[in-house]
Scaffold this motif. Structure first.
Motif, PDB file in Angstrom:
ATOM      1  N   LEU A  11       0.845  -1.186   0.000  1.00  0.00           N
ATOM      2  CA  LEU A  11       0.000   0.000   0.000  1.00  0.00           C
ATOM      3  C   LEU A  11       0.886   1.243   0.000  1.00  0.00           C
ATOM      4  CD1 LEU A  11      -2.760   1.423   0.356  1.00  0.00           C
ATOM      5  CD2 LEU A  11      -2.444   1.126   2.834  1.00  0.00           C
ATOM      6  N   ARG A  38       0.018  -6.079 -15.572  1.00  0.00           N
ATOM      7  CA  ARG A  38      -0.827  -5.807 -14.411  1.00  0.00           C
ATOM      8  C   ARG A  38      -2.292  -6.064 -14.767  1.00  0.00           C
ATOM      9  NH1 ARG A  38      -0.291   0.817 -13.900  1.00  0.00           N
ATOM     10  NH2 ARG A  38      -1.548   1.366 -15.746  1.00  0.00           N
ATOM     11  N   ALA A  40      -6.015  -4.926 -13.139  1.00  0.00           N
ATOM     12  CA  ALA A  40      -6.858  -4.235 -12.168  1.00  0.00           C
ATOM     13  C   ALA A  40      -8.198  -4.951 -12.070  1.00  0.00           C
ATOM     14  CB  ALA A  40      -7.043  -2.789 -12.592  1.00  0.00           C
ATOM     15  N   PRO A  88      -3.651   6.399  -8.223  1.00  0.00           N
ATOM     16  CA  PRO A  88      -4.658   5.394  -7.862  1.00  0.00           C
ATOM     17  C   PRO A  88      -4.961   4.413  -9.001  1.00  0.00           C
ATOM     18  CG  PRO A  88      -5.300   7.527  -7.011  1.00  0.00           C
ATOM     19  CD  PRO A  88      -4.084   7.760  -7.859  1.00  0.00           C
ATOM     20  N   GLU A  89      -4.879   4.887 -10.231  1.00  0.00           N
ATOM     21  CA  GLU A  89      -5.172   4.004 -11.361  1.00  0.00           C
ATOM     22  C   GLU A  89      -4.070   2.976 -11.611  1.00  0.00           C
ATOM     23  OE1 GLU A  89      -5.218   7.337 -11.332  1.00  0.00           O
ATOM     24  OE2 GLU A  89      -4.443   8.190 -13.222  1.00  0.00           O
ATOM     25  N   THR A  91      -3.287   0.958  -9.275  1.00  0.00           N
ATOM     26  CA  THR A  91      -3.674  -0.141  -8.401  1.00  0.00           C
ATOM     27  C   THR A  91      -4.014  -1.379  -9.216  1.00  0.00           C
ATOM     28  OG1 THR A  91      -4.505   1.324  -6.664  1.00  0.00           O
ATOM     29  CG2 THR A  91      -5.386  -0.914  -6.720  1.00  0.00           C
ATOM     30  N   ALA A  92      -3.344  -2.483  -8.904  1.00  0.00           N
ATOM     31  CA  ALA A  92      -3.522  -3.719  -9.667  1.00  0.00           C
ATOM     32  C   ALA A  92      -2.653  -4.810  -9.059  1.00  0.00           C
ATOM     33  CB  ALA A  92      -3.132  -3.523 -11.125  1.00  0.00           C
ATOM     34  N   LEU A 112       0.375  -7.577  -5.194  1.00  0.00           N
ATOM     35  CA  LEU A 112      -0.652  -6.547  -5.208  1.00  0.00           C
ATOM     36  C   LEU A 112      -0.066  -5.175  -4.888  1.00  0.00           C
ATOM     37  CD1 LEU A 112      -3.644  -5.678  -5.327  1.00  0.00           C
ATOM     38  CD2 LEU A 112      -3.797  -6.270  -2.894  1.00  0.00           C
ATOM     39  N   VAL A 113      -0.383  -4.221  -5.719  1.00  0.00           N
ATOM     40  CA  VAL A 113      -0.017  -2.825  -5.492  1.00  0.00           C
ATOM     41  C   VAL A 113      -1.300  -2.027  -5.325  1.00  0.00           C
ATOM     42  CG1 VAL A 113       1.005  -0.758  -6.513  1.00  0.00           C
ATOM     43  CG2 VAL A 113       2.136  -2.980  -6.782  1.00  0.00           C
ATOM     44  N   THR A 114      -1.414  -1.345  -4.200  1.00  0.00           N
ATOM     45  CA  THR A 114      -2.586  -0.520  -3.925  1.00  0.00           C
ATOM     46  C   THR A 114      -2.125   0.910  -3.693  1.00  0.00           C
ATOM     47  OG1 THR A 114      -3.712  -2.387  -2.872  1.00  0.00           O
ATOM     48  CG2 THR A 114      -4.593  -0.194  -2.459  1.00  0.00           C
ATOM     49  N   VAL A 115      -2.657   1.825  -4.493  1.00  0.00           N
ATOM     50  CA  VAL A 115      -2.314   3.240  -4.376  1.00  0.00           C
ATOM     51  C   VAL A 115      -3.542   3.969  -3.856  1.00  0.00           C
ATOM     52  CG1 VAL A 115      -1.399   5.276  -5.511  1.00  0.00           C
ATOM     53  CG2 VAL A 115      -0.751   2.992  -6.317  1.00  0.00           C
ATOM     54  N   SER A 116      -3.450   4.425  -2.622  1.00  0.00           N
ATOM     55  CA  SER A 116      -4.617   5.042  -1.980  1.00  0.00           C
ATOM     56  C   SER A 116      -4.166   5.913  -0.821  1.00  0.00           C
ATOM     57  CB  SER A 116      -5.558   3.952  -1.464  1.00  0.00           C
ATOM     58  OG  SER A 116      -6.641   4.521  -0.746  1.00  0.00           O
TER      59      SER A 116
END
Length: 117
Positions: A11, A38, A40, A88-89, A91-92, A112-116
């Motif tokens: 994250l 990737r 999503a 955020p886009e 994220t995948a 998993l990569v989460t951008v938030s």
């Protein structure tokens, strides 16, 4: 046993950075293509970045150009993806992929990569 193992996902806040790694083992034959894909949620898997073993050329998808860098460490049999200015886009689940001159293709299990925020 041929194996690709990704690591480095997690994250991160928008604008942050991550470096993904893909450790390869068991390859007794030449690989000509190494890449990061990737996927999503609800979308198809897409090629993000790739590199060729001959000449070391690299290629990037338009959405990541200027922000992501693919590289290899042949001594460690490891492929990297440096990701900067994450959005955020981005994220995948990120997958490592490699193809051999023998016509075989291999995938890792993904990270998993989460951008938030």
């Amino acid at each position: 046993q041929v194996q690709l193992v990704e690591s480095g996902g997690g994250l991160v806040q928008p604008g942050g950075s991550l470096r993904l790694s893909c450790a390869a083992s068991g390859f007794g034959f030449s690989r000509y293509f190494m890449g990061w894909f990737r996927q999503a949620p609800g979308k198809e898997r897409e090629l993000v970045a790739s590199t060729r073993s001959v000449g070391g050329s690299t290629s990037y998808a338009d959405p990541v150009k200027g922000r992501f860098t693919i590289s290899t460490d042949n001594a460690k049999n490891t492929l990297y993806l440096q990701m900067n200015n994450l959005k955020p886009e981005d994220t995948a689940v990120y997958y490592c992929n490699t193809r051999t001159y023998a016509g075989l293709e291999y995938w890792g299990k993904g990270t998993l990569v989460t951008v938030s925020s």
